[in-house]
Write a protein that holds these residues in place. Structure first.
Motif, mmCIF file in Angstrom:
data_model
loop_
_atom_site.group_PDB
_atom_site.id
_atom_site.type_symbol
_atom_site.label_atom_id
_atom_site.label_comp_id
_atom_site.label_asym_id
_atom_site.label_seq_id
_atom_site.Cartn_x
_atom_site.Cartn_y
_atom_site.Cartn_z
ATOM 1 N N LEU A 1 0.844 -1.183 0.000
ATOM 2 C CA LEU A 1 0.000 0.000 0.000
ATOM 3 C C LEU A 1 0.881 1.234 0.000
ATOM 4 O O LEU A 1 1.837 1.331 0.767
ATOM 5 C CB LEU A 1 -0.876 -0.022 1.253
ATOM 6 C CG LEU A 1 -1.957 1.011 1.374
ATOM 7 C CD1 LEU A 1 -3.040 0.771 0.329
ATOM 8 C CD2 LEU A 1 -2.578 0.956 2.758
ATOM 9 N N GLY B 1 -5.237 4.681 1.275
ATOM 10 C CA GLY B 1 -6.352 4.330 2.146
ATOM 11 C C GLY B 1 -6.378 2.876 2.534
ATOM 12 O O GLY B 1 -5.985 2.509 3.628
ATOM 13 N N ILE B 2 -6.854 2.013 1.618
ATOM 14 C CA ILE B 2 -7.024 0.607 1.971
ATOM 15 C C ILE B 2 -6.836 -0.272 0.730
ATOM 16 O O ILE B 2 -7.182 0.121 -0.379
ATOM 17 C CB ILE B 2 -8.413 0.361 2.604
ATOM 18 C CG1 ILE B 2 -8.499 -1.011 3.245
ATOM 19 C CG2 ILE B 2 -9.520 0.570 1.596
ATOM 20 C CD1 ILE B 2 -9.714 -1.173 4.155
ATOM 21 N N LEU C 1 -5.542 -7.600 4.185
ATOM 22 C CA LEU C 1 -5.944 -6.201 4.199
ATOM 23 C C LEU C 1 -4.755 -5.345 4.637
ATOM 24 O O LEU C 1 -4.075 -5.678 5.597
ATOM 25 C CB LEU C 1 -7.111 -6.024 5.178
ATOM 26 C CG LEU C 1 -7.681 -4.625 5.298
ATOM 27 C CD1 LEU C 1 -9.181 -4.680 5.405
ATOM 28 C CD2 LEU C 1 -7.110 -3.912 6.496
ATOM 29 N N TRP D 1 -3.792 -1.075 5.246
ATOM 30 C CA TRP D 1 -4.393 0.248 5.263
ATOM 31 C C TRP D 1 -3.411 1.284 5.775
ATOM 32 O O TRP D 1 -2.456 0.979 6.463
ATOM 33 C CB TRP D 1 -5.686 0.264 6.070
ATOM 34 C CG TRP D 1 -5.541 0.452 7.549
ATOM 35 C CD1 TRP D 1 -5.591 1.641 8.228
ATOM 36 C CD2 TRP D 1 -5.332 -0.551 8.540
ATOM 37 N NE1 TRP D 1 -5.427 1.427 9.575
ATOM 38 C CE2 TRP D 1 -5.265 0.082 9.794
ATOM 39 C CE3 TRP D 1 -5.194 -1.934 8.494
ATOM 40 C CZ2 TRP D 1 -5.063 -0.613 10.980
ATOM 41 C CZ3 TRP D 1 -4.988 -2.623 9.660
ATOM 42 C CH2 TRP D 1 -4.922 -1.958 10.885
ATOM 43 N N ASP D 2 -3.658 2.513 5.385
ATOM 44 C CA ASP D 2 -2.847 3.658 5.794
ATOM 45 C C ASP D 2 -3.491 4.274 7.030
ATOM 46 O O ASP D 2 -4.620 4.779 6.965
ATOM 47 C CB ASP D 2 -2.778 4.665 4.642
ATOM 48 C CG ASP D 2 -1.866 5.844 4.944
ATOM 49 O OD1 ASP D 2 -1.572 6.103 6.125
ATOM 50 O OD2 ASP D 2 -1.453 6.506 3.980
ATOM 51 N N GLU D 3 -2.788 4.223 8.137
ATOM 52 C CA GLU D 3 -3.330 4.756 9.398
ATOM 53 C C GLU D 3 -3.540 6.266 9.360
ATOM 54 O O GLU D 3 -4.238 6.808 10.204
ATOM 55 C CB GLU D 3 -2.417 4.381 10.562
ATOM 56 C CG GLU D 3 -2.402 2.898 10.839
ATOM 57 C CD GLU D 3 -1.439 2.525 11.950
ATOM 58 O OE1 GLU D 3 -0.412 3.221 12.124
ATOM 59 O OE2 GLU D 3 -1.722 1.537 12.631
ATOM 60 N N LEU E 1 -7.324 6.044 7.398
ATOM 61 C CA LEU E 1 -8.417 5.351 8.071
ATOM 62 C C LEU E 1 -8.073 5.077 9.530
ATOM 63 O O LEU E 1 -6.941 4.710 9.850
ATOM 64 C CB LEU E 1 -8.701 4.006 7.385
ATOM 65 C CG LEU E 1 -9.275 4.060 5.975
ATOM 66 C CD1 LEU E 1 -9.261 2.674 5.354
ATOM 67 C CD2 LEU E 1 -10.691 4.595 5.997
ATOM 68 N N ARG F 1 -8.453 2.874 13.044
ATOM 69 C CA ARG F 1 -8.529 1.437 13.349
ATOM 70 C C ARG F 1 -9.994 0.987 13.477
ATOM 71 O O ARG F 1 -10.359 -0.103 13.051
ATOM 72 C CB ARG F 1 -7.756 1.147 14.644
ATOM 73 C CG ARG F 1 -7.829 -0.287 15.115
ATOM 74 C CD ARG F 1 -7.179 -1.176 14.090
ATOM 75 N NE ARG F 1 -7.415 -2.565 14.368
ATOM 76 C CZ ARG F 1 -6.486 -3.485 14.349
ATOM 77 N NH1 ARG F 1 -5.252 -3.173 14.072
ATOM 78 N NH2 ARG F 1 -6.783 -4.725 14.589
ATOM 79 N N VAL G 1 -11.439 0.251 10.104
ATOM 80 C CA VAL G 1 -10.910 -1.006 9.566
ATOM 81 C C VAL G 1 -11.569 -2.188 10.267
ATOM 82 O O VAL G 1 -11.944 -3.172 9.630
ATOM 83 C CB VAL G 1 -9.374 -1.056 9.705
ATOM 84 C CG1 VAL G 1 -8.831 -2.407 9.277
ATOM 85 C CG2 VAL G 1 -8.743 0.062 8.886
#
Length: 87
Positions: free
Chosen positions: A34, A39-40, A55, A57-59, A62, A64, A67
Motif C-alpha cells: 500500500l 487508504g485501503i 488487508l 491500510w494507511d493509518e 483510516l 482502526r 478497519v
C-alpha cells in the motif's frame, strides 16, 4: 482481489527424477503493498480449498475502528458463504 489461484497454481508438482517423486506445496503467503494516501487495499484468493483474505491500510487515512468495521462485514460475508456451501 487476486481470485481463484487453484486454477493457475497447483498444490502438487511431479519432479523430473528417475524415480516417482512429488513436491507438495502446503502454504502460500501473499502480501499487500500500500502506498501512502491510498487508504485501503483488500485482497482475497482461494487456494488448496481455502479462502485467504488480506488487508493493508494507511493509518493516516483510516482509523482502526473503521478497519475493524470493514473486517467485521467481510467476516460476516465469509461466514454466510461457508454456511451456504454446507447446505
Amino acid at each position: 482481489m487476486v481470485g481463484d489461484l487453484d486454477r493457475i497454481l497447483p498444490t502438487t508438482f511431479s519432479l523430473p527424477t528417475s524415480f516417482p517423486a512429488t513436491l507438495t506445496l502446503s502454504d502460500m503467503l501473499l502480501g499487500t503493498r500500500l502506498h501512502r494516501g491510498e487508504g485501503i487495499l483488500i485482497e482475497s484468493y482461494t487456494w488448496d480449498g481455502m479462502m485467504t483474505f488480506g488487508l493493508g491500510w494507511d493509518e493516516q487515512v483510516l482509523r482502526r475502528e473503521q478497519v475493524d468495521e470493514i473486517l467485521s462485514e467481510v467476516r460476516g460475508i465469509g461466514e454466510m458463504l461457508a454456511r451456504e456451501g454446507k447446505e
